[in-house]
Design a protein around this motif. Structure first.
Motif, PDB file in Angstrom:
ATOM      1  N   SER A   1      91.853  86.566 106.676  1.00  0.00           N
ATOM      2  CA  SER A   1      91.413  85.350 105.996  1.00  0.00           C
ATOM      3  C   SER A   1      91.174  85.607 104.514  1.00  0.00           C
ATOM      4  O   SER A   1      91.101  84.671 103.725  1.00  0.00           O
ATOM      5  CB  SER A   1      90.152  84.795 106.656  1.00  0.00           C
ATOM      6  OG  SER A   1      89.070  85.650 106.409  1.00  0.00           O
TER       7      SER A   1
ATOM      8  N   ILE B   1      94.384  84.996 101.559  1.00  0.00           N
ATOM      9  CA  ILE B   1      94.668  83.740 100.863  1.00  0.00           C
ATOM     10  C   ILE B   1      94.223  83.792  99.396  1.00  0.00           C
ATOM     11  O   ILE B   1      94.821  83.160  98.523  1.00  0.00           O
ATOM     12  CB  ILE B   1      93.997  82.576 101.604  1.00  0.00           C
ATOM     13  CG1 ILE B   1      94.100  81.257 100.847  1.00  0.00           C
ATOM     14  CG2 ILE B   1      92.555  82.848 101.888  1.00  0.00           C
ATOM     15  CD1 ILE B   1      95.461  80.747 100.748  1.00  0.00           C
ATOM     16  N   TYR B   2      93.173  84.605  99.098  1.00  0.00           N
ATOM     17  CA  TYR B   2      92.693  84.647  97.716  1.00  0.00           C
ATOM     18  C   TYR B   2      93.756  85.144  96.759  1.00  0.00           C
ATOM     19  O   TYR B   2      93.832  84.689  95.614  1.00  0.00           O
ATOM     20  CB  TYR B   2      91.446  85.525  97.613  1.00  0.00           C
ATOM     21  CG  TYR B   2      90.243  84.858  98.213  1.00  0.00           C
ATOM     22  CD1 TYR B   2      89.813  83.644  97.721  1.00  0.00           C
ATOM     23  CD2 TYR B   2      89.576  85.424  99.271  1.00  0.00           C
ATOM     24  CE1 TYR B   2      88.731  83.015  98.284  1.00  0.00           C
ATOM     25  CE2 TYR B   2      88.498  84.804  99.846  1.00  0.00           C
ATOM     26  CZ  TYR B   2      88.075  83.594  99.338  1.00  0.00           C
ATOM     27  OH  TYR B   2      87.019  82.966  99.908  1.00  0.00           O
TER      28      TYR B   2
ATOM     29  N   VAL C   1      95.969  82.018  96.075  1.00  0.00           N
ATOM     30  CA  VAL C   1      95.378  80.911  95.316  1.00  0.00           C
ATOM     31  C   VAL C   1      94.965  81.367  93.919  1.00  0.00           C
ATOM     32  O   VAL C   1      95.163  80.649  92.927  1.00  0.00           O
ATOM     33  CB  VAL C   1      94.226  80.243  96.098  1.00  0.00           C
ATOM     34  CG1 VAL C   1      93.083  81.187  96.301  1.00  0.00           C
ATOM     35  CG2 VAL C   1      93.739  79.018  95.382  1.00  0.00           C
ATOM     36  N   LEU C   2      94.456  82.611  93.806  1.00  0.00           N
ATOM     37  CA  LEU C   2      94.058  83.096  92.482  1.00  0.00           C
ATOM     38  C   LEU C   2      95.278  83.388  91.616  1.00  0.00           C
ATOM     39  O   LEU C   2      95.275  83.107  90.409  1.00  0.00           O
ATOM     40  CB  LEU C   2      93.185  84.349  92.608  1.00  0.00           C
ATOM     41  CG  LEU C   2      91.792  84.109  93.186  1.00  0.00           C
ATOM     42  CD1 LEU C   2      91.053  85.409  93.334  1.00  0.00           C
ATOM     43  CD2 LEU C   2      91.012  83.145  92.307  1.00  0.00           C
TER      44      LEU C   2
ATOM     45  N   LEU D   1     100.172  76.626  90.330  1.00  0.00           N
ATOM     46  CA  LEU D   1      98.916  76.053  90.802  1.00  0.00           C
ATOM     47  C   LEU D   1      99.152  75.215  92.053  1.00  0.00           C
ATOM     48  O   LEU D   1      98.415  75.338  93.045  1.00  0.00           O
ATOM     49  CB  LEU D   1      98.303  75.188  89.698  1.00  0.00           C
ATOM     50  CG  LEU D   1      96.938  74.625  90.042  1.00  0.00           C
ATOM     51  CD1 LEU D   1      95.926  75.739  90.067  1.00  0.00           C
ATOM     52  CD2 LEU D   1      96.523  73.575  89.050  1.00  0.00           C
TER      53      LEU D   1
ATOM     54  N   ILE E   1      97.528  75.796  95.721  1.00  0.00           N
ATOM     55  CA  ILE E   1      96.717  74.781  96.386  1.00  0.00           C
ATOM     56  C   ILE E   1      97.306  74.424  97.748  1.00  0.00           C
ATOM     57  O   ILE E   1      96.586  74.282  98.738  1.00  0.00           O
ATOM     58  CB  ILE E   1      96.589  73.553  95.470  1.00  0.00           C
ATOM     59  CG1 ILE E   1      95.623  73.895  94.342  1.00  0.00           C
ATOM     60  CG2 ILE E   1      96.089  72.355  96.233  1.00  0.00           C
ATOM     61  CD1 ILE E   1      95.587  72.884  93.261  1.00  0.00           C
TER      62      ILE E   1
ATOM     63  N   THR F   1      96.412  77.112 100.189  1.00  0.00           N
ATOM     64  CA  THR F   1      95.028  77.002 100.637  1.00  0.00           C
ATOM     65  C   THR F   1      94.904  76.009 101.777  1.00  0.00           C
ATOM     66  O   THR F   1      94.378  76.326 102.844  1.00  0.00           O
ATOM     67  CB  THR F   1      94.136  76.505  99.489  1.00  0.00           C
ATOM     68  OG1 THR F   1      94.564  77.126  98.301  1.00  0.00           O
ATOM     69  CG2 THR F   1      92.708  76.805  99.744  1.00  0.00           C
ATOM     70  N   ALA F   2      95.400  74.789 101.538  1.00  0.00           N
ATOM     71  CA  ALA F   2      95.239  73.736 102.540  1.00  0.00           C
ATOM     72  C   ALA F   2      95.937  74.128 103.833  1.00  0.00           C
ATOM     73  O   ALA F   2      95.383  73.974 104.922  1.00  0.00           O
ATOM     74  CB  ALA F   2      95.796  72.430 101.998  1.00  0.00           C
TER      75      ALA F   2
ATOM     76  N   ILE G   1      94.052  77.185 105.662  1.00  0.00           N
ATOM     77  CA  ILE G   1      92.780  76.758 106.253  1.00  0.00           C
ATOM     78  C   ILE G   1      93.036  75.935 107.512  1.00  0.00           C
ATOM     79  O   ILE G   1      92.384  76.114 108.539  1.00  0.00           O
ATOM     80  CB  ILE G   1      91.980  75.913 105.239  1.00  0.00           C
ATOM     81  CG1 ILE G   1      91.428  76.815 104.166  1.00  0.00           C
ATOM     82  CG2 ILE G   1      90.904  75.137 105.914  1.00  0.00           C
ATOM     83  CD1 ILE G   1      90.010  77.165 104.337  1.00  0.00           C
TER      84      ILE G   1
ATOM     85  N   GLU H   1      94.472  78.183 110.361  1.00  0.00           N
ATOM     86  CA  GLU H   1      93.592  79.259 110.809  1.00  0.00           C
ATOM     87  C   GLU H   1      92.729  78.801 111.990  1.00  0.00           C
ATOM     88  O   GLU H   1      92.469  79.572 112.908  1.00  0.00           O
ATOM     89  CB  GLU H   1      92.684  79.663 109.659  1.00  0.00           C
ATOM     90  CG  GLU H   1      92.433  81.145 109.576  1.00  0.00           C
ATOM     91  CD  GLU H   1      91.736  81.514 108.295  1.00  0.00           C
ATOM     92  OE1 GLU H   1      91.040  80.669 107.719  1.00  0.00           O
ATOM     93  OE2 GLU H   1      91.915  82.650 107.862  1.00  0.00           O
TER      94      GLU H   1
END
Lengths: 328, 191
Positions: free
Chosen positions: A126, A129-130, A133-134, A145, A149, A152-153, A156, A159
């Protein structure tokens, strides 16, 4: 003392195996995609293209490491490292084979064997993902970007279904220890048959979690150039690839461990070979799916995750709970 | 003990960083570091499951959502000082947090930091926590579950409140039917 040396040797071996696995999974994918599309794929470097990964690695290392002027320097540099770290760390708890006896000591074929191994695997995966996204944010590029994004969606959402789909296995095995899960399958039979629905849900979610086709919306090249890694070049770009392919190997290993008996198999081959054969088959499935299926539409992807996968796996968890507790 | 101070130092430094840095994404990253350091501290206290849950829930889900919102809102914006509405709030916050710190140190100093007995073996594992939650504490678990369900239902209801005033016919009249939409797409495609 010998335990510490053994641990270090095992860590180095694991990383070497995973990096080699990454290089040759990538070559396998390119060659297989070639055959699926009625062409040859890379076959010039070495016999049958076998030295292609080395050529690629040299190219990536020699390339200039570019960074956009507006980018956030620290976050931009560290993001691919987070991705690769999270991908590698998950493998520490996956048992690659039955414990072997060498020089009078018993060697477990995993780095760590905690009682909550499966949860630790989820915790590390988990964090991956950073990196995405970062990296997408730090590039200061609209497409990057948007890719970050989207990732991320998507991750999440999927998961949740992934977490729910392994609950049944935990209930049947009475443990969250991955070695314990494999040993439970040696006693009660492999879990793929009693857990056939979670098996399929886990497969779909693991393709989505690794951002592979048909769930590769975060890097959809037709609309986002290359998504979150548009601005990356050289080794940092390569690190994202390392993360993606090692994630693929990792989730395949988890799937095999949870539902197909891990290293178990007929005794004419050593356990670790069985494990690698099973993982290889799953990786072939990944590549086959990539060659076959087109990309999802984004709203379809979301409604599939939330309205189909989540309720289905939830109902199956309830059913398994009723079965295990003896209500049914 | 050295490990505890090292991790504690990381946690405190990250926590100070969260409020000290200007860029919201950097704050979020520091908060993640803080959460991970706390998870390591839980692990040292043999609270395995709590540590993993901390990482999965806070670092893996909640902070990802935070970042999702922050990256969307701050994209392409210049870094600038927002005008402060409450004057002198920084001094108040600093003074109050130092006061709370002193009170905590005094109280904990009196109670003593050493536990009476070593933790029972198996404390903090999955089985142990499961027994506690689904055995003696089941009523509390149920209550928390009801509260969370109420909260999520409340969010749904609040977000639908505007639409609920429209009748079904109004909705049908304002939105083109599926066939019309299909015709429009086809018609638009031909020159």
């Amino acid at each position: 003392m010998i335990q510490i040396i053994l641990l270090i040797v095992k860590i180095i071996l694991l990383i070497a195996i995973l990096m080699g696995g990454f290089a040759y999974t990538m070559l396998l994918e390119r060659r297989l995609l070639g055959f699926f599309q009625l062409r040859l794929g890379p076959n010039r470097v070495g016999p049958g293209g076998l030295l292609q990964p080395i050529a690629d690695a040299i190219k990536m290392m020699l390339k200039e490491d570019l960074m956009p002027a507006q980018a956030d320097p620290v976050v931009y540099r560290i993001a691919p490292v987070i991705s690769a770290f999270a991908a590698l760390a998950v493998d520490a708890v996956i048992p690659f084979g039955a414990p072997v006896h060498v020089f009078g000591t018993t060697v477990n074929l995993d780095i760590a064997n905690p009682s909550i191994g499966l949860l630790i695997a989820f915790a590390f995966s988990s964090l991956g993902i950073y990196g995405i996204v970062l990296g997408g944010w730090a590039s200061q590029n609209k497409y990057s970007l948007l890719g970050g994004i989207r990732a991320t969606a998507q991750i999440i959402s999927y998961e949740l279904a992934m977490g729910l789909s392994v609950m049944g296995v935990l209930m049947l095995a009475h443990t969250a220890n991955l070695e314990g899960i494999v040993l439970a399958q040696a006693r009660h039979g492999w879990f793929w048959l009693p857990q056939i629905v979670p098996l399929l849900v886990f497969f779909v979610t693991m393709v989505a979690e690794t951002n592979r086709t048909p769930f590769d919306l975060p890097e959809a090249e037709s609309e986002l150039v290359a998504g979150y890694h548009t601005e990356y070049s050289g080794m940092r770009f390569a690190l994202y690839y390392v993360a993606e392919y090692i994630n693929m190997i990792t989730v395949s290993g988890l799937w095999v461990t949870l539902f197909f008996g891990g290293w178990l198999g007929p005794s004419f081959l050593p356990p670790i070979i069985w494990f690698f054969i099973k993982v290889g088959i799953v990786i072939f499935l990944f590549i086959w799916i990539r060659a076959t299926l087109p990309r999802f539409r984004y709203d379809k992807l979301m409604s599939f995750g939330w309205k189909v996968l989540l309720p289905v796996s939830f109902l199956y968890v309830l059913g398994t709970a009723a079965f295990v507790s003896g209500v049914l | 003990m050295f490990g505890f101070y090292l991790v504690g130092l990381v946690a405190v430094a990250a926590a100070v960083g969260v409020v000290a840095v200007r860029q919201p994404v950097h704050s979020a990253i520091l908060l993640i570091i803080n959460i991970l350091a706390l998870a390591v501290l839980y692990l040292m206290l043999s609270a395995e499951f709590l540590a993993v849950a901390q990482v999965i829930v806070y670092a893996g889900a909640i902070m990802v959502l935070f970042l999702f919102v922050i990256t969307l809102l701050t994209a392409g914006k210049e870094e600038q000082e927002a005008p402060e509405i409450l004057s002198g709030q920084r001094w108040w916050a600093g003074g109050l947090s130092v006061a709370i710190g002193i009170v905590l140190i005094l109280v904990l100093g009196q109670a003593g930091t050493r536990p009476e007995a070593a933790p029972a073996p198996g404390l903090g594992t999955l089985q142990d926590l499961g027994q506690a939650l689904w055995g003696n504490g089941f009523l509390y678990l149920l209550a928390v579950g009801m509260m969370l369900l109420t909260a999520s239902l409340g969010v749904l209801v609040l977000n639908r409140a505007v639409r609920a005033n429209r009748t079904a016919e109004e909705v049908r009249a304002s939105a083109p039917s599926e066939e019309e939409a299909r015709k429009a797409v086809k018609g638009g495609g031909t020159p």
